[in-house]
Design a protein around this motif. Structure first.
Motif, PDB file in Angstrom:
ATOM      1  N   PHE B  14       0.762  -1.312   0.002  1.00  0.00           N
ATOM      2  CA  PHE B  14       0.087   0.121  -0.025  1.00  0.00           C
ATOM      3  C   PHE B  14       0.993   1.141   0.025  1.00  0.00           C
ATOM      4  O   PHE B  14       0.691   2.263  -0.813  1.00  0.00           O
ATOM      5  CB  PHE B  14      -1.068  -0.034   1.216  1.00  0.00           C
ATOM      6  CG  PHE B  14      -1.896   1.086   1.013  1.00  0.00           C
ATOM      7  CD1 PHE B  14      -1.631   2.337   1.578  1.00  0.00           C
ATOM      8  CD2 PHE B  14      -3.332   0.752   0.451  1.00  0.00           C
ATOM      9  CE1 PHE B  14      -2.772   3.437   1.351  1.00  0.00           C
ATOM     10  CE2 PHE B  14      -4.258   1.771   0.210  1.00  0.00           C
ATOM     11  CZ  PHE B  14      -3.773   3.141   0.826  1.00  0.00           C
ATOM     12  N   PRO B  15       1.823   1.258   0.902  1.00  0.00           N
ATOM     13  CA  PRO B  15       2.698   2.802   0.904  1.00  0.00           C
ATOM     14  C   PRO B  15       3.401   2.718  -0.496  1.00  0.00           C
ATOM     15  O   PRO B  15       3.444   3.858  -0.905  1.00  0.00           O
ATOM     16  CB  PRO B  15       3.611   2.380   1.985  1.00  0.00           C
ATOM     17  CG  PRO B  15       2.965   1.274   2.960  1.00  0.00           C
ATOM     18  CD  PRO B  15       2.275   0.446   1.778  1.00  0.00           C
ATOM     19  N   GLU B  16       3.908   1.724  -1.034  1.00  0.00           N
ATOM     20  CA  GLU B  16       4.728   1.728  -2.260  1.00  0.00           C
ATOM     21  C   GLU B  16       3.514   2.188  -3.279  1.00  0.00           C
ATOM     22  O   GLU B  16       4.124   3.126  -4.154  1.00  0.00           O
ATOM     23  CB  GLU B  16       5.062   0.208  -2.697  1.00  0.00           C
ATOM     24  CG  GLU B  16       6.170  -0.063  -1.478  1.00  0.00           C
ATOM     25  CD  GLU B  16       6.496  -1.266  -1.904  1.00  0.00           C
ATOM     26  OE1 GLU B  16       7.718  -2.046  -1.348  1.00  0.00           O
ATOM     27  OE2 GLU B  16       5.725  -2.289  -2.630  1.00  0.00           O
ATOM     28  N   LEU B  17       2.330   1.661  -3.520  1.00  0.00           N
ATOM     29  CA  LEU B  17       1.627   2.142  -4.287  1.00  0.00           C
ATOM     30  C   LEU B  17       1.108   3.641  -4.082  1.00  0.00           C
ATOM     31  O   LEU B  17       1.043   4.368  -5.129  1.00  0.00           O
ATOM     32  CB  LEU B  17       0.190   1.332  -4.015  1.00  0.00           C
ATOM     33  CG  LEU B  17      -0.529   0.995  -5.358  1.00  0.00           C
ATOM     34  CD1 LEU B  17       0.200   0.407  -6.138  1.00  0.00           C
ATOM     35  CD2 LEU B  17      -1.585  -0.041  -4.762  1.00  0.00           C
ATOM     36  N   VAL B  18       1.038   4.136  -3.175  1.00  0.00           N
ATOM     37  CA  VAL B  18       0.762   5.416  -2.625  1.00  0.00           C
ATOM     38  C   VAL B  18       1.940   6.279  -3.548  1.00  0.00           C
ATOM     39  O   VAL B  18       1.807   7.370  -3.968  1.00  0.00           O
ATOM     40  CB  VAL B  18       0.432   5.868  -1.158  1.00  0.00           C
ATOM     41  CG1 VAL B  18       0.424   7.352  -0.874  1.00  0.00           C
ATOM     42  CG2 VAL B  18      -0.585   5.241  -0.874  1.00  0.00           C
ATOM     43  N   ARG B  19       3.329   6.035  -2.981  1.00  0.00           N
ATOM     44  CA  ARG B  19       4.439   6.642  -3.296  1.00  0.00           C
ATOM     45  C   ARG B  19       4.376   6.602  -4.917  1.00  0.00           C
ATOM     46  O   ARG B  19       4.609   7.786  -5.659  1.00  0.00           O
ATOM     47  CB  ARG B  19       5.465   5.802  -2.871  1.00  0.00           C
ATOM     48  CG  ARG B  19       6.928   6.419  -3.202  1.00  0.00           C
ATOM     49  CD  ARG B  19       7.787   5.721  -2.332  1.00  0.00           C
ATOM     50  NE  ARG B  19       9.173   6.085  -2.734  1.00  0.00           N
ATOM     51  CZ  ARG B  19      10.149   6.876  -1.774  1.00  0.00           C
ATOM     52  NH1 ARG B  19       9.343   7.231  -0.725  1.00  0.00           N
ATOM     53  NH2 ARG B  19      11.127   7.081  -2.209  1.00  0.00           N
ATOM     54  N   LEU B  34      -6.597   6.598  -4.801  1.00  0.00           N
ATOM     55  CA  LEU B  34      -6.407   5.594  -5.927  1.00  0.00           C
ATOM     56  C   LEU B  34      -5.688   4.284  -5.440  1.00  0.00           C
ATOM     57  O   LEU B  34      -6.092   3.404  -6.110  1.00  0.00           O
ATOM     58  CB  LEU B  34      -5.608   6.219  -6.960  1.00  0.00           C
ATOM     59  CG  LEU B  34      -6.143   7.505  -7.829  1.00  0.00           C
ATOM     60  CD1 LEU B  34      -5.441   8.113  -8.884  1.00  0.00           C
ATOM     61  CD2 LEU B  34      -7.621   7.229  -8.247  1.00  0.00           C
ATOM     62  N   ALA B  35      -4.770   4.728  -4.576  1.00  0.00           N
ATOM     63  CA  ALA B  35      -4.239   3.115  -3.918  1.00  0.00           C
ATOM     64  C   ALA B  35      -5.401   2.214  -3.304  1.00  0.00           C
ATOM     65  O   ALA B  35      -5.509   1.174  -3.667  1.00  0.00           O
ATOM     66  CB  ALA B  35      -3.105   3.705  -2.996  1.00  0.00           C
ATOM     67  N   GLN B  36      -6.107   3.038  -2.542  1.00  0.00           N
ATOM     68  CA  GLN B  36      -7.360   2.259  -1.927  1.00  0.00           C
ATOM     69  C   GLN B  36      -8.089   1.590  -3.039  1.00  0.00           C
ATOM     70  O   GLN B  36      -8.727   0.611  -2.943  1.00  0.00           O
ATOM     71  CB  GLN B  36      -8.154   3.181  -1.236  1.00  0.00           C
ATOM     72  CG  GLN B  36      -7.881   3.455   0.140  1.00  0.00           C
ATOM     73  CD  GLN B  36      -8.826   4.003   1.132  1.00  0.00           C
ATOM     74  OE1 GLN B  36      -8.909   5.276   0.732  1.00  0.00           O
ATOM     75  NE2 GLN B  36      -9.191   3.355   1.989  1.00  0.00           N
ATOM     76  N   GLU B  37      -8.330   2.540  -4.007  1.00  0.00           N
ATOM     77  CA  GLU B  37      -9.168   1.974  -5.071  1.00  0.00           C
ATOM     78  C   GLU B  37      -8.623   0.868  -5.713  1.00  0.00           C
ATOM     79  O   GLU B  37      -9.294  -0.355  -6.093  1.00  0.00           O
ATOM     80  CB  GLU B  37      -9.593   2.959  -6.365  1.00  0.00           C
ATOM     81  CG  GLU B  37     -10.625   2.307  -7.346  1.00  0.00           C
ATOM     82  CD  GLU B  37     -11.811   2.410  -6.895  1.00  0.00           C
ATOM     83  OE1 GLU B  37     -12.339   3.014  -6.036  1.00  0.00           O
ATOM     84  OE2 GLU B  37     -12.414   1.320  -7.526  1.00  0.00           O
ATOM     85  N   ALA B  38      -7.420   0.599  -5.915  1.00  0.00           N
ATOM     86  CA  ALA B  38      -6.614  -0.592  -6.586  1.00  0.00           C
ATOM     87  C   ALA B  38      -6.814  -1.785  -5.498  1.00  0.00           C
ATOM     88  O   ALA B  38      -6.995  -2.757  -6.059  1.00  0.00           O
ATOM     89  CB  ALA B  38      -5.274  -0.124  -6.845  1.00  0.00           C
ATOM     90  N   PHE B  39      -6.923  -1.296  -4.441  1.00  0.00           N
ATOM     91  CA  PHE B  39      -6.759  -2.486  -3.590  1.00  0.00           C
ATOM     92  C   PHE B  39      -8.348  -3.145  -3.328  1.00  0.00           C
ATOM     93  O   PHE B  39      -8.417  -4.397  -3.256  1.00  0.00           O
ATOM     94  CB  PHE B  39      -6.060  -1.998  -1.939  1.00  0.00           C
ATOM     95  CG  PHE B  39      -4.910  -2.549  -1.760  1.00  0.00           C
ATOM     96  CD1 PHE B  39      -3.785  -1.789  -2.101  1.00  0.00           C
ATOM     97  CD2 PHE B  39      -4.708  -3.698  -1.289  1.00  0.00           C
ATOM     98  CE1 PHE B  39      -2.364  -2.252  -1.796  1.00  0.00           C
ATOM     99  CE2 PHE B  39      -3.404  -4.354  -1.204  1.00  0.00           C
ATOM    100  CZ  PHE B  39      -2.237  -3.491  -1.385  1.00  0.00           C
TER     101      PHE B  39
END
Lengths: 378, 170
Positions: B14-19, B34-39
């Motif tokens: 998750f943090p990597e995705l946000v980054r 968006l990271a949440q959406e992806a998850f």
């Protein structure tokens, strides 16, 4: 002996040698052990790498990570039968355009009909919001975020469109029906502002279509006259507002963001003959977008009752706090499932081969059309 | 059937995705959304290769975001705690502005890269392996190093150019 490549040096620094074929990795390691020149190059690349990393680090966000449990629970709670984005349908032009004007016009299946004026009684001040099925059956979507939006929708509709009531008053009894090709309707709506129902590049214009006489005494029949809406459109559709001149530029294909050119003219002589293309074979159009580009989307939810899915529902905020509702209905779902439109809102519908798309808002029909065009692919 | 350890995946990815996303949308909250959406989609979809899938979906979302400005309000439900913590974050407007200015320079520098180079760099910085990057970008694994080397060099150059220009202006 040949030296290692720059890429190999970076792979070494990134600890990625193991991902290369073992013999290659081994060769690189051995070489770096032995070659002083490459060892120096390695240091140079190391600083490049560090520098790049530091630069990227400047742009690292500082965020809270929500808990996975919450995410999971949310997924369970809102599990749609199909993902919302999967619901974007291929729109064809085989069918007709239905345009509902708040004051009682309808064009349905190519026929102009008078419609009962709805919700006039609400003039006591209460306005029925064009709230979707959130009120009837629970949709699978979350309710709380939508509630504040509804309140805003009410305000917007009460506030913004009083002027439109006057403009939309029915000119007179329109008892008869008339066949109107979909495209000609678009022309009819656009006195001052040139709009069209999107390019239909694959539809060949046919010869004039013979139609019966126009109904009523007024030969220049059209949905209630639209005063020049260019300035209003400029407001509503900013930041991609199009000036008059631009709008009347003849039809080179423009991006979906701009107003689309009219492709034929309507004969207003009263003979009833309309020139223009009839919707022919549905054009093979790619997927339209859920929402109009350039405006804030307030929510995207699924429509449905219980386990029955009707489609997707989008609310957007346009300029001036006007709200736009877009309903993407599943195939076979009749727009009748939608709540009755409020008196202060207009509606435009497009029946495609694969489902209705309905737009509602405190805008003129022409504005709604322009917005509809913008979600349709080029 | 392989079992995905979601907790572990989430914690690391998750943090990597946000980054990763932040360098595309340049908005911390949107990146997180968006990271949440992806998850959310991954939890629904249960892909076989979740990390690669997540980054692919994230990249698509960011690209679509730029095109259609679709915003999803539903995530507010999850993030209500966030707004409380934000108030305590002590971030005053001045430092917020300074941060955004920094981001702007980085953004410009990143724009100087070719798309592939940029993607490779962002993926690497977000914790993807060479194999994953190769997979996602359609490169040979052996070419990833070269791509990253070039990207890093170009980023440093571009950034330094801009910094110099900024300093010269002051």
């Amino acid at each position: 002996m040949s030296h290692v490549s720059e890429g190999a040096l970076h792979a070494y620094l990134d600890g990625a040698l193991d991902e290369l074929p073992p013999t290659e990795a081994e060769a690189i390691r051995e070489h770096l052990d032995a070659c002083t020149e490459c060892a120096q190059r390695l240091e140079a690349e190391r600083s490049v790498r560090t520098s790049a990393h530091a630069i990227l680090g400047l742009a690292a966000p500082d965020i809270e990570i929500p808990s996975l449990e919450e995410l999971r629970a949310y997924v369970e709670r809102t599990r749609p039968r199909r993902p919302v984005t999967g619901r974007i349908h291929r729109l064809g032009w085989a069918a007709s355009i239905v345009i509902a004007v708040g004051a009682g016009w309808m064009l349905r299946d190519g026929q102009l009909q008078q419609r009962q004026i709805l919700q006039r009684g609400d003039s006591d001040g209460s306005v029925e919001t064009s709230a979707p099925l959130l009120e009837r059956g629970r949709t699978s979507a979350d309710l709380p975020p939508a509630a504040p939006v509804q309140a805003e929708a009410e305000e917007a509709m009460v506030g913004a469109t009083v002027a439109e009531l006057d403009r939309n008053s029915v000119p007179g009894a329109l008892a008869k029906s008339v066949e109107v090709p979909a495209e000609a309707v678009a022309d009819a709506l656009s006195d001052e502002v040139v709009t069209g129902l999107a390019d239909m590049p694959e539809v060949t214009p046919s010869a004039g279509v013979e139609l019966g006489p126009l109904p009523g005494p007024n030969p220049t029949i059209s949905p209630p006259s639209i005063e020049s809406t260019t300035s209003r459109m400029a407001t509503a559709l900013a930041p991609t507002a199009v000036s008059d001149d631009e709008a009347e530029r003849p039809a080179e294909r423009r991006r979906a963001e701009s107003l689309l050119p009219v492709t034929s003219a309507m004969d207003r002589s009263g003979s009833g003959a309309y020139r223009g293309a009839t919707p022919g074979e549905p054009a093979r159009i790619g997927e339209p977008t859920l929402a109009v580009p350039g405006y804030e989307v307030l929510s995207v939810t699924n429509l449905g009752e219980g386990t029955t899915s009707y489609g997707a529902y989008v609310i957007q905020r346009l300029d001036g706090n006007t709200l736009l509702e877009i309903f993407h209905l599943d195939p076979g779902v009749d727009p009748g499932v939608l709540p009755t439109i409020g008196a202060d809102a207009n509606e435009i519908r497009l029946e495609a081969e694969s489902g209705w798309v309905v737009m509602r808002g405190g805008l003129s029909e022409a504005e709604l059309q322009a917005l509809l065009a913008r979600i349709l692919p080029e | 059937m392989s079992h995905i350890d979601w907790n572990d995946l989430y914690r690391t990815t998750f943090p990597e995705l946000v980054r990763f996303l932040h360098r595309k949308v340049w908005d911390a909250e949107r990146a997180r959304d968006l990271a949440q959406e992806a998850f959310v989609r991954a939890l629904q979809h249960e892909p076989r290769k979740p990390r690669a899938w997540l980054f692919q979906v994230a990249a698509n979302l960011a690209r679509d975001e730029a095109r259609t400005v679709i915003r999803r309000k539903k995530h507010l439900v999850l993030l209500k705690a966030e707004s409380e913590s934000r108030e305590d974050s002590g971030k005053d407007p001045a430092s917020e502005l300074a941060e955004r200015e920094r981001w702007a320079v980085v953004r410009e520098a990143l724009d100087a890269l070719s798309e592939k180079d940029r993607e490779a760099l962002l993926l690497w910085d977000a914790g993807q392996s060479y194999t994953e990057i190769a997979d996602e970008l359609g490169l040979a694994v052996g070419a990833v190093g070269t791509t990253l080397a070039r990207a890093r060099r170009r980023l440093s150059e571009a950034y330094n150019e801009r910094e110099k220009a900024n300093v010269a202006r002051q």
